[in-house]
Design an enzyme around this catalytic site. Structure first.
Site, PDB file in Angstrom:
ATOM      1  CG  ASP A 263       1.116 -45.482   5.774  1.00  0.00           C
ATOM      2  OD1 ASP A 263       2.227 -44.952   5.817  1.00  0.00           O
ATOM      3  OD2 ASP A 263       0.191 -45.073   5.046  1.00  0.00           O
TER       4      ASP A 263
ATOM      5  CG  ASN B 281      10.271 -42.119   2.418  1.00  0.00           C
ATOM      6  OD1 ASN B 281      11.107 -42.902   1.969  1.00  0.00           O
ATOM      7  ND2 ASN B 281       8.966 -42.374   2.388  1.00  0.00           N
TER       8      ASN B 281
ATOM      9  N   GLY C  48      10.890 -38.366  -0.748  1.00  0.00           N
ATOM     10  CA  GLY C  48       9.474 -38.735  -0.721  1.00  0.00           C
ATOM     11  C   GLY C  48       8.794 -38.508   0.610  1.00  0.00           C
ATOM     12  CD  GLN C  49      10.273 -35.969   6.089  1.00  0.00           C
ATOM     13  OE1 GLN C  49      11.407 -35.669   5.699  1.00  0.00           O
ATOM     14  NE2 GLN C  49       9.865 -35.812   7.339  1.00  0.00           N
ATOM     15  CB  SER C  50       4.115 -36.764   2.306  1.00  0.00           C
ATOM     16  OG  SER C  50       3.740 -37.899   3.053  1.00  0.00           O
TER      17      SER C  50
ATOM     18  CG  HIS D  70       7.218 -41.152   9.289  1.00  0.00           C
ATOM     19  ND1 HIS D  70       7.201 -39.784   9.122  1.00  0.00           N
ATOM     20  CD2 HIS D  70       7.013 -41.677   8.061  1.00  0.00           C
ATOM     21  CE1 HIS D  70       6.985 -39.496   7.844  1.00  0.00           C
ATOM     22  NE2 HIS D  70       6.875 -40.627   7.171  1.00  0.00           N
TER      23      HIS D  70
ATOM     24  CG  HIS E  28       7.435 -45.714   5.692  1.00  0.00           C
ATOM     25  ND1 HIS E  28       6.152 -45.505   5.250  1.00  0.00           N
ATOM     26  CD2 HIS E  28       8.066 -44.513   5.615  1.00  0.00           C
ATOM     27  CE1 HIS E  28       6.014 -44.216   4.908  1.00  0.00           C
ATOM     28  NE2 HIS E  28       7.153 -43.600   5.124  1.00  0.00           N
TER      29      HIS E  28
HETATM   30  P1  DGP Z   1       6.145 -40.181   4.133  1.00  0.00           P
HETATM   31  O1  DGP Z   1       5.646 -40.005   2.740  1.00  0.00           O
HETATM   32  O2  DGP Z   1       7.423 -40.996   4.209  1.00  0.00           O
HETATM   33  O3  DGP Z   1       6.255 -38.870   4.873  1.00  0.00           O
HETATM   34  O4  DGP Z   1       5.055 -41.068   4.870  1.00  0.00           O
HETATM   35  C1  DGP Z   1       3.897 -40.529   5.457  1.00  0.00           C
HETATM   36  C2  DGP Z   1       2.925 -41.652   5.596  1.00  0.00           C
HETATM   37  O5  DGP Z   1       1.931 -41.242   6.524  1.00  0.00           O
HETATM   38  C3  DGP Z   1       2.185 -42.007   4.304  1.00  0.00           C
HETATM   39  O6  DGP Z   1       2.536 -43.341   3.933  1.00  0.00           O
HETATM   40  C4  DGP Z   1       0.715 -41.921   4.664  1.00  0.00           C
HETATM   41  C5  DGP Z   1       0.713 -41.833   6.164  1.00  0.00           C
HETATM   42  N1  DGP Z   1      -0.328 -40.999   6.750  1.00  0.00           N
HETATM   43  C6  DGP Z   1      -0.569 -39.692   6.443  1.00  0.00           C
HETATM   44  N2  DGP Z   1      -1.562 -39.220   7.212  1.00  0.00           N
HETATM   45  C7  DGP Z   1      -1.950 -40.249   8.011  1.00  0.00           C
HETATM   46  C8  DGP Z   1      -2.940 -40.382   9.032  1.00  0.00           C
HETATM   47  O7  DGP Z   1      -3.680 -39.453   9.378  1.00  0.00           O
HETATM   48  N3  DGP Z   1      -3.044 -41.585   9.648  1.00  0.00           N
HETATM   49  C9  DGP Z   1      -2.233 -42.643   9.307  1.00  0.00           C
HETATM   50  N4  DGP Z   1      -2.421 -43.783   9.971  1.00  0.00           N
HETATM   51  N5  DGP Z   1      -1.284 -42.558   8.348  1.00  0.00           N
HETATM   52  C10 DGP Z   1      -1.157 -41.375   7.714  1.00  0.00           C
END
Ligand code: DGP
Length: 114
Positions: A30, A87, A93-95, A100, A102
């Site tokens: 991440d 999430n 909290g899903q962004s 995915h 974690h």
């Molecule tokens: P969520 O908030 O559960 O949807 O988690 C999304 C995660 O994705 C957040 O912890 C940051 C990660 N993330 C977002 N963009 C990128 C990226 O371009 N590369 C990587 N390795 N992680 C990313």
């Protein structure tokens, strides 16, 4: 369903620190790590949210959990323990709209989460 940055990572158009990959899934660190080990496990095929997963996705979702276990072993947090969390939606909290898990570990994790 709009494509996300994760599809570009799957196609290796943008870099990621990949720790595991097979025909249907990929795991990479991440970018915004919340623990010493923080890896995302994703399906290569986009499903935007757990809310939109179906029975047909059940094997794939189960596979992702076994990949999470592999990741924990590869990164040596399997004995100290780890958390696997997904999430879902705004309050979850899903962004990123590409399902995915974690995988978090390398330190004690508080419960309940914030
Ligand atoms: P969520 O908030 O559960 O949807 O988690 C999304 C995660 O994705 C957040 O912890 C940051 C990660 N993330 C977002 N963009 C990128 C990226 O371009 N590369 C990587 N390795 N992680 C990313």
């Amino acid at each position: 369903m709009p494509e996300t940055i994760f599809s570009r990572i799957v196609r290796k158009e943008i870099p990621a620190k990949i720790v595991y990959e097979d025909d249907v899934s990929m795991a990479f660190h991440d970018l915004n790590a919340q623990a010493p080990v923080h890896v995302l496990v994703i399906p290569k095929r986009q499903i935007d949210s757990l809310e939109h997963a179906t029975e047909e996705d059940a094997n794939l979702l189960g596979h992702l959990q076994i990949v999470a276990q592999k990741v924990a072993r590869l990164l040596n947090i399997h004995e100290t323990g780890y958390r696997v969390v997904m999430n879902c939606g705004r309050d979850g909290g899903q962004s990123v709209g590409h399902i995915h898990y974690h995988v978090l570990g390398g330190r004690p994790l508080a419960w309940p989460p914030g």
